[in-house]
Structures are given as structure tokens and as C-alpha cells.
Design a protein around this motif. Structure first.
Motif, PDB file in Angstrom:
ATOM      1  N   ALA A   1       0.833  -1.204   0.000  1.00 14.85           N
ATOM      2  CA  ALA A   1       0.000   0.000   0.000  1.00 14.85           C
ATOM      3  C   ALA A   1       0.867   1.253   0.000  1.00 14.85           C
ATOM      4  N   LEU A   2       1.937   1.252   0.789  1.00 18.54           N
ATOM      5  CA  LEU A   2       2.845   2.403   0.796  1.00 18.54           C
ATOM      6  C   LEU A   2       3.496   2.597  -0.572  1.00 18.54           C
ATOM      7  N   LEU A   3       3.902   1.505  -1.200  1.00 11.83           N
ATOM      8  CA  LEU A   3       4.519   1.600  -2.521  1.00 11.83           C
ATOM      9  C   LEU A   3       3.525   2.166  -3.541  1.00 11.83           C
ATOM     10  N   GLU A   4       2.265   1.783  -3.443  1.00  9.47           N
ATOM     11  CA  GLU A   4       1.231   2.362  -4.310  1.00  9.47           C
ATOM     12  C   GLU A   4       1.115   3.870  -4.068  1.00  9.47           C
ATOM     13  N   GLY A   5       1.192   4.265  -2.791  1.00  6.66           N
ATOM     14  CA  GLY A   5       1.155   5.691  -2.459  1.00  6.66           C
ATOM     15  C   GLY A   5       2.354   6.440  -3.030  1.00  6.66           C
ATOM     16  N   VAL A   6       3.517   5.804  -3.015  1.00  6.70           N
ATOM     17  CA  VAL A   6       4.723   6.405  -3.586  1.00  6.70           C
ATOM     18  C   VAL A   6       4.560   6.580  -5.094  1.00  6.70           C
ATOM     19  N   HIS A   7       4.019   5.563  -5.758  1.00  6.24           N
ATOM     20  CA  HIS A   7       3.769   5.674  -7.197  1.00  6.24           C
ATOM     21  C   HIS A   7       2.840   6.850  -7.485  1.00  6.24           C
ATOM     22  N   ALA A   8       1.827   7.040  -6.667  1.00  7.02           N
ATOM     23  CA  ALA A   8       0.877   8.142  -6.874  1.00  7.02           C
ATOM     24  C   ALA A   8       1.571   9.497  -6.710  1.00  7.02           C
ATOM     25  N   VAL A   9       2.401   9.632  -5.679  1.00  4.26           N
ATOM     26  CA  VAL A   9       3.143  10.882  -5.476  1.00  4.26           C
ATOM     27  C   VAL A   9       4.069  11.127  -6.663  1.00  4.26           C
ATOM     28  N   ALA A  10       4.762  10.081  -7.108  1.00  5.11           N
ATOM     29  CA  ALA A  10       5.683  10.197  -8.240  1.00  5.11           C
ATOM     30  C   ALA A  10       4.939  10.628  -9.504  1.00  5.11           C
ATOM     31  N   ALA A  11       3.801  10.017  -9.750  1.00  5.49           N
ATOM     32  CA  ALA A  11       3.014  10.355 -10.949  1.00  5.49           C
ATOM     33  C   ALA A  11       2.536  11.800 -10.897  1.00  5.49           C
ATOM     34  N   ARG A  12       2.057  12.234  -9.725  1.00  7.97           N
ATOM     35  CA  ARG A  12       1.602  13.630  -9.588  1.00  7.97           C
ATOM     36  C   ARG A  12       2.746  14.612  -9.831  1.00  7.97           C
ATOM     37  N   GLY A  13       3.973  14.188  -9.499  1.00  9.99           N
ATOM     38  CA  GLY A  13       5.143  15.033  -9.700  1.00  9.99           C
ATOM     39  C   GLY A  13       5.707  14.966 -11.108  1.00  9.99           C
TER      40      GLY A  13
END
Length: 154
Positions: A90-102
Motif C-alpha cells: 500500500a505504501l509503494l502504491e502511495g509512492v507511485h501516486a506521489v511520483a506520478a503527480r510530480g
């Protein structure tokens, strides 16, 4: 992601829990409370922190830095009793989301070559070896540089 696990941006109220887990997970080189506080407050350019909650309690955190098309997973930690419960995923999915937004298209990380459980986790999540950093860690262990495409849209 488990229905019991949620991920959100870290807040000042999370700093103490992150600092405690940081000391447990990275005893040889924990980040300071000041550094974590600055990251949570948005005072570190490019850096974002996410936290996981599991059954209503703090369950881990991740730190990601996004610069142009590359994002780097700098830290990810889950308390021992909650490991293998889907929290790191779940944390890794959250990291992917932050990365994509950036605007990142690639997620990078370094992992100790002797950390077999972590290496297997990252392999299961699409990471492949990009290179190595000899004697990268304080004890002389080599780091493997892993990469995967950013998989979530902003």
C-alpha cells in the motif's frame, strides 16, 4: 491494497511515530526528527512523505523524492508485527501516486544486496536491477540500484 490499510500524506501529528520507526528500521543511520519534520512540513524541495494506517493505527511510512522524470524511494518502513500484511504494498502504491503527480515516469531505489526479503518484494512489484554501487553502505555492503516505471496516473 487491503481494505484495512489506508495511505495518506504525512502530517506533523505523524512525526513522532515516523521518528520512532525510523530508529527501529534504520538503527545505523536514522534520519533526525528535525529532518523528518522538515520533510513533513514541505520544507525539503522534491520530498514527500506518506504514512499508512492499518486498522486505525500507524503502520509505516515512505519517503519519495521527485526530480523531473525520476522519483527515488528513499525510505520505506513497516513495524515488524505488521510486515506481510500488505502495508508495504500500500505504501509503494502511495509512492507511485506521489511520483506520478510530480511528473515522474521512473521510480528508483537502492537496496542492500544482502537484503533478500526486500529484493524479492521489489521484484514482485516490477523492479529490475539498473546497476550497483560498490561499498555503498557504512559496513561496506554493495547497494543494488533498482528501477520500475511509475504505474499510477496522477
Amino acid at each position: 491494497m487491503s481494505e484495512r490499510t489506508t495511505v495518506r500524506a504525512a502530517t506533523e501529528a505523524d512525526v513522532a511515530a515516523i521518528v520512532a520507526l525510523e530508529a527501529e528500521a534504520f538503527p545505523l543511520d536514522p534520519w533526525s526528527a528535525n529532518l523528518i519534520g522538515e520533510g513533513v512540513a514541505g520544507l525539503l524541495p522534491t520530498v514527500g512523505l506518506v504514512v499508512a494506517g492499518h486498522d486505525g493505527r500507524f503502520a509505516g511510512y515512505a519517503v519519495v523524492s521527485v526530480v523531473d522524470v525520476d522519483a527515488e524511494l528513499q525510505r520505506i518502513a513497516v513495524p515488524v508485527p505488521l510486515r506481510r500484511a500488505g502495508v508495504a504494498t500500500a505504501l509503494l502504491e502511495g509512492v507511485h501516486a506521489v511520483a506520478a503527480r510530480g511528473g515522474a515516469t521512473r521510480l528508483l531505489l537502492e537496496v542492500r544486496e544482502d537484503n533478500t526479503p526486500a529484493r524479492r518484494f521489489y521484484e514482485r512489484h516490477g523492479f529490475s536491477e539498473l546497476g550497483q554501487r560498490a561499498r555503498y553502505y557504512r559496513d561496506g555492503t554493495t547497494a543494488l540500484v533498482l528501477a520500475t516505471p511509475v504505474t499510477m496516473v496522477p
